[in-house]
Design a protein around this motif. Sequence first.
Motif, short mmCIF file in Angstrom:
data_model
loop_
_atom_site.label_atom_id
_atom_site.label_comp_id
_atom_site.label_asym_id
_atom_site.label_seq_id
_atom_site.Cartn_x
_atom_site.Cartn_y
_atom_site.Cartn_z
N GLU A 185 53.39 107.31 6.01
CA GLU A 185 52.52 107.12 7.50
C GLU A 185 51.53 108.39 7.57
OE1 GLU A 185 56.42 108.15 8.60
OE2 GLU A 185 56.83 105.87 8.18
N PRO A 222 65.48 114.20 5.93
CA PRO A 222 65.41 113.10 6.87
C PRO A 222 65.96 111.75 6.48
CG PRO A 222 63.53 114.39 6.82
CD PRO A 222 64.11 114.95 5.87
N GLY A 240 55.22 113.13 -0.31
CA GLY A 240 55.00 114.30 -0.26
C GLY A 240 55.00 114.72 1.33
N1 LIG Z 1 67.95 113.19 -0.16
C1 LIG Z 1 69.08 112.73 -0.95
O1 LIG Z 1 70.09 112.95 -0.97
C2 LIG Z 1 68.21 112.45 -2.47
C3 LIG Z 1 69.15 112.42 -3.43
C4 LIG Z 1 68.53 111.68 -4.69
C5 LIG Z 1 67.46 111.39 -4.74
N2 LIG Z 1 66.78 111.21 -3.66
C6 LIG Z 1 65.20 110.73 -3.75
O2 LIG Z 1 64.38 111.52 -3.54
C7 LIG Z 1 63.12 111.23 -3.06
C8 LIG Z 1 62.71 111.61 -1.83
O3 LIG Z 1 63.89 111.32 -0.71
P1 LIG Z 1 63.91 112.25 0.58
O4 LIG Z 1 65.42 112.30 1.06
O5 LIG Z 1 63.03 113.27 0.60
O6 LIG Z 1 63.28 111.28 1.42
P2 LIG Z 1 62.61 111.11 2.67
O7 LIG Z 1 62.67 109.80 3.52
O8 LIG Z 1 62.85 112.33 3.64
O9 LIG Z 1 60.95 111.22 2.34
C9 LIG Z 1 60.57 109.92 1.67
C10 LIG Z 1 59.12 110.33 1.59
O10 LIG Z 1 58.55 109.10 0.95
C11 LIG Z 1 57.60 108.67 1.47
N3 LIG Z 1 57.75 107.14 1.44
C12 LIG Z 1 58.40 106.16 1.49
N4 LIG Z 1 58.08 104.91 1.36
C13 LIG Z 1 57.12 104.95 0.93
C14 LIG Z 1 56.20 103.98 0.30
N5 LIG Z 1 56.24 102.62 0.34
N6 LIG Z 1 54.77 104.51 -0.34
C15 LIG Z 1 54.47 105.68 -0.31
N7 LIG Z 1 55.07 106.79 0.35
C16 LIG Z 1 56.39 106.46 0.64
C17 LIG Z 1 57.83 109.06 2.74
O11 LIG Z 1 56.46 108.68 3.56
C18 LIG Z 1 58.11 110.31 2.72
O12 LIG Z 1 56.98 111.16 2.51
C19 LIG Z 1 63.21 109.57 -2.99
O13 LIG Z 1 62.97 109.03 -4.03
C20 LIG Z 1 64.91 109.60 -2.93
O14 LIG Z 1 65.40 108.30 -3.39
C21 LIG Z 1 66.99 111.69 -2.50
#
Ligand SMILES: NC(=O)c1ccc[n+]([C@@H]2O[C@H](COP(=O)([O-])OP(=O)(O)OC[C@H]3O[C@@H](n4cnc5c(N)ncnc54)[C@H](O)[C@@H]3O)[C@@H](O)[C@H]2O)c1
Length: 249
Positions: free
Chosen positions: A39, A191, A14
């Motif tokens: 983080e 991001p 989150g």
């Molecule tokens: N951005 C896209 O195009 C997209 C598309 C489909 C699905 N998703 C999924 O949506 C979710 C969020 O993606 P996003 O694009 O917002 O990514 P992001 O990198 O912007 O945010 C990821 C979040 O997950 C947390 N995180 C990462 N590794 C972690 C761990 N080991 N333990 C706890 N927290 C952890 C980070 O601290 C951050 O808060 C992911 O599961 C991603 O696979 C993203």
Amino acid sequence: MRGLKGKSVLITGGSRGIGQATAQRFLEEGSQVFICGLEREEVEQTVEKLAKLGKIQGIACDVSVEDQVLDLVAQAEHALGGIDILIDNAGIAWEEPFLEITAEHWDKIIAVNLRGMFLVAREVARRMVARGKGGAIVLMSSKNGLAGEVKYAHYNASKGAVVMLMKTMALELGPHNIRVNALCPGYILTPLAESIDSPEFIAAYVNNIPLGRLGRPAEVAAAYAFLASDDASFMHGTELLLDGGQLSQ
Ligand SMILES: NC(=O)c1ccc[n+]([C@@H]2O[C@H](COP(=O)([O-])OP(=O)(O)OC[C@H]3O[C@@H](n4cnc5c(N)ncnc54)[C@H](O)[C@@H]3O)[C@@H](O)[C@H]2O)c1
């Protein structure tokens, strides 16, 4: 949306991107929110940024580490006075041709995207069952959990498995009035996405999307809120695709 006011929501991942937009949406709906992210500084910045909207707290946690997950869920339950809704969102991704994927890289993606998703869901569900008030759980899959995409074999495998995890959880948790569903977004500008792809790549990529643009984190947050709300009260064991029409081709 109906049924979100006053609800207690745990959101993993989150601290930025889709998860942060989702924390904002639930606060705007009148829910109280507990977040985790990898983080600590990023978690604290998000809590500070969103605190004006309502009650939000959070801690750092690596969802792939069982002890940290048990501590996360215990702290969230204590802070919220019981968890009504789990948004199991944390995930990682990077590009890598199939022939070059190392066992270490495979294990890392599976550890966060699948083991982490499972650990959080199991611990929250155990507590929801014990509490006896039902609940709603939404797991983050992806359009890549429904169709392949080159250079993402490890990620696609993890997200496909999340769909089957969700469906099995739905079978076992339905009798406890705990609804379980999954979200399958297409390409959302976050991001994570910006860390993988150049602006030039993204400009060309939108040609694959009938709506002609990438998705926004707030649009995924709205779908999370819908699946967790009483407006989705008969949705259970299903995956909701939001991809601007990309998989319709
Ligand atoms: N951005 C896209 O195009 C997209 C598309 C489909 C699905 N998703 C999924 O949506 C979710 C969020 O993606 P996003 O694009 O917002 O990514 P992001 O990198 O912007 O945010 C990821 C979040 O997950 C947390 N995180 C990462 N590794 C972690 C761990 N080991 N333990 C706890 N927290 C952890 C980070 O601290 C951050 O808060 C992911 O599961 C991603 O696979 C993203």
